[in-house]
Structures are given as structure tokens and as C-alpha cells.
Design a protein around this motif. Sequence first.
Motif, PDB file in Angstrom:
ATOM      1  N   HIS A  91       0.846  -1.198   0.000  1.00 51.98           N
ATOM      2  CA  HIS A  91       0.000   0.000   0.000  1.00 51.98           C
ATOM      3  C   HIS A  91       0.879   1.244   0.000  1.00 51.98           C
ATOM      4  N   GLN A  92       0.583   2.167  -0.900  1.00 51.28           N
ATOM      5  CA  GLN A  92       1.452   3.334  -1.057  1.00 51.28           C
ATOM      6  C   GLN A  92       1.480   4.226   0.175  1.00 51.28           C
ATOM      7  N   HIS A  93       0.393   4.278   0.949  1.00 46.47           N
ATOM      8  CA  HIS A  93       0.354   5.177   2.100  1.00 46.47           C
ATOM      9  C   HIS A  93       1.174   4.656   3.278  1.00 46.47           C
ATOM     10  N   LEU A  94       1.564   3.361   3.214  1.00 48.24           N
ATOM     11  CA  LEU A  94       2.371   2.792   4.302  1.00 48.24           C
ATOM     12  C   LEU A  94       3.866   2.946   4.031  1.00 48.24           C
ATOM     13  N   ASN A  95       4.226   3.355   2.844  1.00 45.55           N
ATOM     14  CA  ASN A  95       5.629   3.470   2.484  1.00 45.55           C
ATOM     15  C   ASN A  95       6.258   4.716   3.097  1.00 45.55           C
ATOM     16  N   LYS A  96       7.386   4.521   3.772  1.00 43.94           N
ATOM     17  CA  LYS A  96       8.068   5.649   4.440  1.00 43.94           C
ATOM     18  C   LYS A  96       9.184   6.231   3.584  1.00 43.94           C
ATOM     19  N   THR A  97       9.506   5.565   2.470  1.00 43.16           N
ATOM     20  CA  THR A  97      10.558   6.061   1.587  1.00 43.16           C
ATOM     21  C   THR A  97       9.942   6.954   0.531  1.00 43.16           C
ATOM     22  N   SER A  98      10.366   8.199   0.463  1.00 42.90           N
ATOM     23  CA  SER A  98       9.784   9.145  -0.499  1.00 42.90           C
ATOM     24  C   SER A  98      10.879   9.880  -1.249  1.00 42.90           C
ATOM     25  N   LEU A  99      11.748   9.117  -1.897  1.00 43.94           N
ATOM     26  CA  LEU A  99      12.853   9.736  -2.623  1.00 43.94           C
ATOM     27  C   LEU A  99      12.350  10.562  -3.785  1.00 43.94           C
ATOM     28  N   PHE A 100      11.328  10.044  -4.482  1.00 43.03           N
ATOM     29  CA  PHE A 100      10.834  10.721  -5.685  1.00 43.03           C
ATOM     30  C   PHE A 100       9.313  10.897  -5.637  1.00 43.03           C
ATOM     31  N   GLY A 101       8.745  10.907  -4.436  1.00 44.27           N
ATOM     32  CA  GLY A 101       7.310  11.063  -4.290  1.00 44.27           C
ATOM     33  C   GLY A 101       6.687   9.894  -3.548  1.00 44.27           C
ATOM     34  N   GLU A 102       5.440  10.067  -3.123  1.00 42.13           N
ATOM     35  CA  GLU A 102       4.759   9.011  -2.371  1.00 42.13           C
ATOM     36  C   GLU A 102       4.302   7.891  -3.291  1.00 42.13           C
ATOM     37  N   GLY A 103       4.498   6.655  -2.845  1.00 40.74           N
ATOM     38  CA  GLY A 103       4.078   5.507  -3.643  1.00 40.74           C
ATOM     39  C   GLY A 103       4.811   4.252  -3.222  1.00 40.74           C
ATOM     40  N   ILE A 104       4.612   3.195  -3.972  1.00 35.62           N
ATOM     41  CA  ILE A 104       5.278   1.910  -3.736  1.00 35.62           C
ATOM     42  C   ILE A 104       6.517   1.876  -4.618  1.00 35.62           C
ATOM     43  N   TYR A 105       7.672   1.661  -3.999  1.00 36.14           N
ATOM     44  CA  TYR A 105       8.930   1.653  -4.742  1.00 36.14           C
ATOM     45  C   TYR A 105       9.322   0.233  -5.131  1.00 36.14           C
ATOM     46  N   LEU A 106       9.601   0.064  -6.410  1.00 36.86           N
ATOM     47  CA  LEU A 106      10.049  -1.215  -6.960  1.00 36.86           C
ATOM     48  C   LEU A 106      11.318  -0.970  -7.767  1.00 36.86           C
ATOM     49  N   SER A 107      11.943  -2.063  -8.178  1.00 36.74           N
ATOM     50  CA  SER A 107      13.126  -1.921  -9.016  1.00 36.74           C
ATOM     51  C   SER A 107      13.260  -3.126  -9.946  1.00 36.74           C
ATOM     52  N   THR A 108      13.839  -2.889 -11.094  1.00 38.06           N
ATOM     53  CA  THR A 108      14.164  -3.976 -12.006  1.00 38.06           C
ATOM     54  C   THR A 108      15.505  -4.600 -11.651  1.00 38.06           C
TER      55      THR A 108
END
Length: 315
Positions: free
Chosen positions: A184-201
Motif C-alpha cells: 500500500h502506497q500510504h504505508l511506504n516511508k521512503t519518499s525519494l521521488f514522491g509518495e508511492g510503492i517503490y520497486l526496481s528492475t
Amino acid sequence: MIETEITPSQACFHTSELEDDAEEWSELETEMRRDLLALDLRISLFVGAVQNFKYESLLKPVPANYRKSDGEADIETIRELVSRLPELPLLDVSNKQDPEIASFMKTFFLNHNQKLSLISIEEFKRQLSGQIELQLAPRWIFQIDHLSRSQQAWERRKASSSTFCAFHGSRFENFHSILNLGLHQHLNKTSLFGEGIYLSTEQSLSLQYSPSGQGWNKSQLGPELSLLAVCEVINHPDVKRRGSRPSAADSVIPDKYILVTNNELVRPRYFLVYTRPKAKKVKVTSFIERYKFVLFLGLYVSLLLAIGLAKRVTI
């Protein structure tokens, strides 16, 4: 001596209780036969959340019979029951005579909304067929099969769009919630580039956000684990990739980062489980033992030289 007479209704109620307890243990044993390590992982994730100071949010939703009158989780009772959890598999008959533990385990560890299953790395690669690259192989891989109505909604949602897979890293204590409630995006505490769910390839990038955490000390997986989620993502304008800017106030998203601003577009599909390597014990005496003869010979020659020098000084 006065004997207490047991009425037929009392006897029937007692028999019913015993049957309920036997049924609960039977369900747990069925799950152990299906996948022992999957049940073990569920317990480890739960214990990780219970031990954390943020247990109130990490354990949601907590059933009513494990909450206090004010609605908060009865963490003292929960932790006391966790301390009494038997080691898996349940071979000791005495463990099966504790109806409180049976009810506790069934409540928190038998989830009918999703199924957790251990799979091989080969099967994992076959299912994803080159969609992602594993730079660091995990010790175990668990597949998550969603069985609830939400899965039907997910299938309908992705029917008209393409999907891709990406990694998500998080602290160990968060994975109980991730398994049961998703991301859930509202539970994410990392906001490097905005609020949301952070993933990576990039697996190595996500692993930086997945430090080892303390789990269940009776776990066959190990007491200290690190997890990485592999998620299925629906291609959508709310999925921001390289070069995107979520808002005017946010920075541009760099390469290998993915930001999802709608949690309905992400679904965890696999958990990659890593164990913390045990520190190797270095024997201080190993060098002495290996070169014992040479050392003693050197000491003997040094002693002879010292005696010879002492005689010369005396003369």
C-alpha cells in the motif's frame, strides 16, 4: 463422598470441545504435510511483526478475541502465546493437548485468502521465463497464490493490459503485512521521488532496503532472515518509470527505479528468502597447532644461543 453427576448435555458439550480441538490440530497437520516450510515462514513473519515496536500497525487486522477492551492488540497475551509455540513438525503429543495454542495457530497461520508454497529456483525461472534476472540466488523461494475474490478482480484488471515483474525490498517485520494485505502506497516511508510503492528492475538495488531481521527462534529456516518480494505490476499511467516526474515538487525518477502510485496495480507473487551467513569461528590456536614442531625447534635453538652468549659474557 459426593459424586457430581454429569448431565448428557454437559457430556455432549465436552465431547464437542474435544472434537473442535482435534479438528484444529488436524488442519494444522494437513498444512504441515502440504508444505512445512511455508507454515514455518508464516510463523516467522508473524513473530517478526510481534517483536517490533510498531506491532499495532504491522499485525492488522487483529481478531477481536486477541484485542483488549479499547480495541488495541493484546500484545502481552499474543507474545506469551508466541513463546509457547511448539517447534515444527508437531511430533510431541503433549503439544496437541493445548487447545489455546491450537486456536491461536489456526487463527493466525491458516490463511484461506492466499496459499504459500515452496518452489525451486528452476521452477521460479521457468514461470517468469526471463522477465527478471537473479543476481543473488536466495536460499528459498515461496510462491504466493491468491485465492480470494481480490484475485478475480486482479485478473479482470490486468486482462486489458500487459504486466511485468519487479523487486520490492522492505524490512523483515513488514512482510507479515505484505503477505496478508499486499503493498500500500500510504504505508511506504521512503519518499525519494514522491509518495508511492517503490520497486526496481535491479535485484541488488532492492536488497539494500531488505536488512536481516529477527524472526522465530524455533524456525527451520533460521532465526534471522531477509526477504525480497517479486511483484507482478500492471502497466498503467500510475506506474512511473525512468524520466517520469510524479509531481512538480518531486525529482525525476532515475533508471532502475519504479514508482507505483496505485496499490491496485501491484501484487506480490513470490518471496525470496535469504539467511544471514553464520560467522566463521577462527581458531586462534590453529597456527600454533599447525607449526608446533617448527616453533618448538626455534625456541630450543634460541635457548641454546642465549645460554652460549651468557657463558661468553661470564668468561
